[in-house]
Motif scaffolding. Sequence first.
Motif, mmCIF file in Angstrom:
data_model
loop_
_atom_site.group_PDB
_atom_site.id
_atom_site.type_symbol
_atom_site.label_atom_id
_atom_site.label_comp_id
_atom_site.label_asym_id
_atom_site.label_seq_id
_atom_site.Cartn_x
_atom_site.Cartn_y
_atom_site.Cartn_z
ATOM 1 N N VAL A 1 8.550 -16.103 15.571
ATOM 2 C CA VAL A 1 9.916 -15.640 15.830
ATOM 3 C C VAL A 1 10.838 -16.853 15.798
ATOM 4 C CG1 VAL A 1 11.457 -14.404 17.400
ATOM 5 C CG2 VAL A 1 9.018 -13.814 17.332
ATOM 6 N N LEU A 2 11.926 -16.743 15.038
ATOM 7 C CA LEU A 2 12.916 -17.814 14.940
ATOM 8 C C LEU A 2 14.253 -17.310 15.465
ATOM 9 C CD1 LEU A 2 12.143 -19.138 11.334
ATOM 10 C CD2 LEU A 2 11.268 -20.026 13.507
ATOM 11 N N ILE A 3 14.802 -18.029 16.436
ATOM 12 C CA ILE A 3 16.106 -17.708 17.008
ATOM 13 C C ILE A 3 17.060 -18.837 16.621
ATOM 14 C CG2 ILE A 3 17.383 -17.257 19.144
ATOM 15 C CD1 ILE A 3 15.194 -15.173 18.598
ATOM 16 N N THR A 4 18.167 -18.485 15.958
ATOM 17 C CA THR A 4 19.103 -19.522 15.504
ATOM 18 C C THR A 4 20.025 -19.999 16.622
ATOM 19 O OG1 THR A 4 20.737 -17.889 14.756
ATOM 20 C CG2 THR A 4 19.100 -18.650 13.135
ATOM 21 N N HIS A 5 20.304 -19.129 17.603
ATOM 22 C CA HIS A 5 21.129 -19.503 18.753
ATOM 23 C C HIS A 5 21.000 -18.403 19.796
ATOM 24 C CE1 HIS A 5 23.761 -16.927 16.383
ATOM 25 N NE2 HIS A 5 24.573 -16.797 17.418
ATOM 26 N N GLU A 6 21.557 -18.633 20.967
ATOM 27 C CA GLU A 6 21.266 -17.765 22.107
ATOM 28 C C GLU A 6 22.261 -16.619 22.318
ATOM 29 O OE1 GLU A 6 18.440 -17.854 23.675
ATOM 30 O OE2 GLU A 6 17.768 -19.614 22.570
ATOM 31 N N HIS A 7 23.148 -16.345 21.389
ATOM 32 C CA HIS A 7 24.038 -15.194 21.543
ATOM 33 C C HIS A 7 23.210 -13.904 21.538
ATOM 34 C CE1 HIS A 7 27.925 -17.374 20.049
ATOM 35 N NE2 HIS A 7 27.518 -17.786 21.238
ATOM 36 N N TYR A 8 23.666 -12.930 22.322
ATOM 37 C CA TYR A 8 22.875 -11.710 22.553
ATOM 38 C C TYR A 8 22.512 -10.978 21.264
ATOM 39 C CZ TYR A 8 26.863 -8.695 21.548
ATOM 40 O OH TYR A 8 27.879 -8.048 20.906
ATOM 41 N N ASP A 9 23.366 -11.077 20.249
ATOM 42 C CA ASP A 9 23.127 -10.317 19.018
ATOM 43 C C ASP A 9 22.215 -11.046 18.030
ATOM 44 O OD1 ASP A 9 25.198 -12.185 18.585
ATOM 45 O OD2 ASP A 9 26.067 -10.993 16.960
ATOM 46 N N HIS A 10 21.480 -12.025 18.526
ATOM 47 C CA HIS A 10 20.488 -12.742 17.702
ATOM 48 C C HIS A 10 19.196 -12.967 18.475
ATOM 49 C CE1 HIS A 10 23.199 -13.968 14.330
ATOM 50 N NE2 HIS A 10 24.082 -13.620 15.246
ATOM 51 N N ASN A 11 19.038 -12.292 19.594
ATOM 52 C CA ASN A 11 18.041 -12.764 20.539
ATOM 53 C C ASN A 11 17.510 -11.622 21.403
ATOM 54 O OD1 ASN A 11 16.578 -14.565 22.079
ATOM 55 N ND2 ASN A 11 18.324 -15.167 23.318
ATOM 56 N N LYS A 12 17.171 -10.491 20.783
ATOM 57 C CA LYS A 12 16.700 -9.333 21.550
ATOM 58 C C LYS A 12 15.175 -9.257 21.439
ATOM 59 C CE LYS A 12 18.148 -4.615 22.524
ATOM 60 N NZ LYS A 12 18.945 -3.468 22.064
ATOM 61 N N LEU A 13 14.528 -10.136 22.173
ATOM 62 C CA LEU A 13 13.076 -10.254 22.067
ATOM 63 C C LEU A 13 12.342 -9.017 22.549
ATOM 64 C CD1 LEU A 13 12.553 -13.958 23.158
ATOM 65 C CD2 LEU A 13 12.565 -13.023 20.848
#
Length: 196
Positions: free
Chosen positions: A39-51
């Motif tokens: 899993v790659l997350i580009t940044h911590e904004h909610y719309d990129h990070n719904k694990l």
Amino acid sequence: MAKLLYQGHGSYRITADDGRVLYVDPYAGEGYDKPADIVLITHEHYDHNKLELLTMKPDTILHRSGDMLVNGEYRTVEMDGITVTAVPACNKNHPISECVGYLIRVDGVLLYASGDTSRTDYMASMAELGIDYALLPTDGFYNMGLEEAMECADLIGARHTIPIHMKPGDLYDDDKAKAFTVKSALLVRPGEEISL
């Protein structure tokens, strides 16, 4: 041959030829049924990070921007034949110290997962990398708009450029996609899977 499933907004899934599954910025759309290997997350904004959408394995590898940009150094990690290199991503809504894009090499194909960004100085050197697929935001609100994205596409010089992250709150925008008229344009709708 690897495959890419565009899920919508800034989310997509890459499936390697050996069956390993890599998710980038999980948040939107469908296609979270396969357990995650990477899993790659580009940044911590909610719309990129719904694990919570993902089924994680005991050995799932998770890389966040903070893991891949350490003390100003952009890291490269190699995971049994899949290589990921962090690169700069930033704009007025996304501080350069908190955001990254990724160069992902899988099954001999090089993808540029830009994350949320506008034009960066680094993009001027990307044409020499021989990128096969670049995925660029086009919303013009949180990120660069359509015109700047097309300029970046020409600068980066990927064989195929897929416009994503088109409209806040929506998976996709047909009108914006049709207006993305660079030579390298490849339009992929949410729920569509392509072979790389």
